[in-house]
Write an enzyme that holds these catalytic residues in place. Structure first.
Site, mmCIF file in Angstrom:
data_model
loop_
_atom_site.group_PDB
_atom_site.id
_atom_site.type_symbol
_atom_site.label_atom_id
_atom_site.label_comp_id
_atom_site.label_asym_id
_atom_site.label_seq_id
_atom_site.Cartn_x
_atom_site.Cartn_y
_atom_site.Cartn_z
ATOM 1 N N ASP A 335 0.858 -1.179 0.000
ATOM 2 C CA ASP A 335 0.000 0.000 0.000
ATOM 3 C C ASP A 335 0.898 1.234 0.000
ATOM 4 O OD1 ASP A 335 -2.955 0.976 0.498
ATOM 5 O OD2 ASP A 335 -1.670 2.193 1.787
ATOM 6 N N ASN A 343 -2.696 12.931 -3.495
ATOM 7 C CA ASN A 343 -3.826 13.373 -4.314
ATOM 8 C C ASN A 343 -4.289 14.759 -3.901
ATOM 9 O OD1 ASN A 343 -4.137 11.304 -6.149
ATOM 10 N ND2 ASN A 343 -5.439 10.084 -4.804
ATOM 11 N N ASP A 352 -2.396 9.563 -10.352
ATOM 12 C CA ASP A 352 -2.449 8.503 -11.355
ATOM 13 C C ASP A 352 -1.069 8.194 -11.926
ATOM 14 O OD1 ASP A 352 -5.143 8.360 -10.964
ATOM 15 O OD2 ASP A 352 -5.696 9.469 -12.773
ATOM 16 N N GLU A 378 -4.909 2.563 -3.992
ATOM 17 C CA GLU A 378 -3.446 2.552 -4.008
ATOM 18 C C GLU A 378 -2.869 1.250 -3.459
ATOM 19 O OE1 GLU A 378 -4.646 4.476 -0.048
ATOM 20 O OE2 GLU A 378 -5.407 4.270 -2.068
#
Length: 454
Positions: A335, A343, A352, A378
């Protein structure tokens, strides 16, 4: 999306025979008109070849880059050359020859290009010069075409460029000299002075950069005048042999094209009975390609190219199938640390890019038998059949270290936490995933950017 209504219409309606025959008639009429026009163009091309294939390069005092006088004063003589260019481009060389130097001379030098580029006159057939001279006879003038070639030209010696020489006597030729380029010879003094080997002693016109009109050694002392209206090089854009070969090639290609089209037309008529079967085959192929595309979209994550949960299902079922004598393989759950912060700070587009970059690095580093799965957001999973726990731990540690040292988009510092478990004997898939998730949670609790075993 396939338009099945249009496809069905194609198969249900055949082209009527009368329409096919009409199309064949139209096509044959067009071919007849084409060959008639081609025949007329061929006759015109043969008749007009001397006109439009003729090529001329004209040089005078205005078209030359520079026009300069040269005389023997640079070698201790006292001859004096004066060069002028009138408004019509006529070059006037006034020469006062004296015998103070052993070989007195006066010259008018026309620079027409840089030596390394030059004019390619090798394809020209004739040279035409409009000139007049006055002064005590004999009046023998020399035209030099200076040619550059790395084989003999030297930057430190201007005279090292090849001297292609033509001797002209205006009293014999009148005001116009028209001779073939083969009349040029390489000057013997140039061959002797520079010890030129016989292989390089032939005339050469591929990079002519300078024209020189020079007095000859037989001319007496006194005043001499040379007027040059222009110099023209005459040749062909394309040789007559190549020109006719081109016409023949056009006819051959046209005939072959016509025969090929006729062959195609006849095959089309023969295929009419099998047209429906062929169209059905094409439709089946389209459906197959569409199914493969849909299957790919169903199994792979479009952003990262990793398997999605559905795509990983077959591999997971194989790894946990009850018929195995013992459970083999390992699972790595990873993770991205603080991905929400990435973000929120840089935007979802940058997020992205980070996901794509991570997937690419994983695929380039993991063993060939491991498969990358985007488990959600993620979070990624590595399914590693036939791998021990400690080998899986090494792979996870290698990925962790690589992420820590990788240059990410916008130089963001990106790390990841890892949970590594071995498939337990008699354990089902959900229990293994749960243990991996607990190990990943433990890695988060330990400060992130670390690997924990479960």
């Amino acid at each position: 999306m396939l338009n099945f209504a249009v496809v069905d219409l194609i198969y249900k309606k055949n082209i009527p025979r009368v329409m096919r025959e009409r199309w064949l008639m139209v096509w044959q009429n067009a071919a007849a008109k084409f060959f008639t026009a081609l025949l007329l163009l061929t006759v015109a091309a043969v008749a007009l070849y001397p006109v439009f294939a003729h090529r001329v390069i004209r040089i005078d005092g205005l078209s030359a880059d520079s026009v300069e006088p040269i005389d023997d004063r640079v070698r201790g003589g006292t001859s004096e050359a004066v060069v002028t260019v009138d408004k019509n481009g006529r070059i006037n060389l006034d020469c006062q020859l004296t015998k103070a130097y052993r070989w007195p001379y006066c010259e008018a030098s026309l620079l027409v290009a840089e030596p390394e580029s030059g004019l390619d006159l090798s394809k020209f057939e004739r040279i035409r010069i409009a000139l007049r001279s006055s002064g005590e006879e004999p009046q023998f003038w020399r035209l030099y075409l200076r040619n550059y070639d790395p084989a003999y030209s030297r930057c430190d010696e201007p005279l090292s460029h090849k001297v292609n020489e033509l001797i002209v006597r205006p009293a014999d030729t009148g005001n116009m000299v028209d001779v073939p380029m083969s009349a040029f010879q390489v000057a013997s003094w140039w061959i002797n002075d520079f010890k030129v080997p016989v292989q390089q002693a032939l005339p050469q016109f591929d990079r002519v950069f300078q024209l020189e009109f020079a007095s000859s050694e037989v001319m007496p002392a006194g005043e001499h005048r040379l007027q040059v209206d222009y110099v023209e090089f005459h040749g062909k854009w394309i040789s007559q042999e190549h020109y006719y070969l081109l016409i023949i090639a056009v006819w051959v290609v046209s005939m072959l094209t016509y025969l090929l089209l006729m062959h195609v037309q006849m095959r089309a008529q023969l295929r009419s009975a099998r047209q429906r079967q062929q169209q059905l085959s094409e439709l089946n192929l389209m459906l197959k390609l569409r199914n493969e595309e849909v299957e790919y979209q169903a199994k792979y994550d479009p952003l990262t190219g990793a398997l999605n949960r559905y795509g990983a299902r077959a591999l997971m079922l194989d790894m946990w199938r009850p018929t195995k004598a013992e459970t083999e393989g390992a699972m790595i759950l990873l993770d991205i640390d603080h991905f929400k912060r990435i973000n929120d700070t840089y935007g979802h587009l940058v997020g992205d890019e980070v996901l794509q970059h991570l997937a690419h690095r994983c695929r380039s580093l993991i063993p060939a038998n491991c498969r990358l799965v985007r488990w959600g957001g993620e979070e990624f999973m590595l399914l590693c059949p036939d791998m021990t726990l400690y080998r899986a731990q090494y792979v996870a540690e290698q990925l962790r270290s690589e992420f820590e040292q990788t240059i990410w988009p916008l130089n963001i510092a990106v790390t990841a936490s890892f949970g590594v478990v071995k498939l337990g004997v008699g354990e089902n898939m959900a229990d293994t995933i749960c243990r991996a998730d607990v190990a990943l949670y433990q890695a988060k609790q330990n400060g992130r950017n670390c690997v924990c075993l479960g």
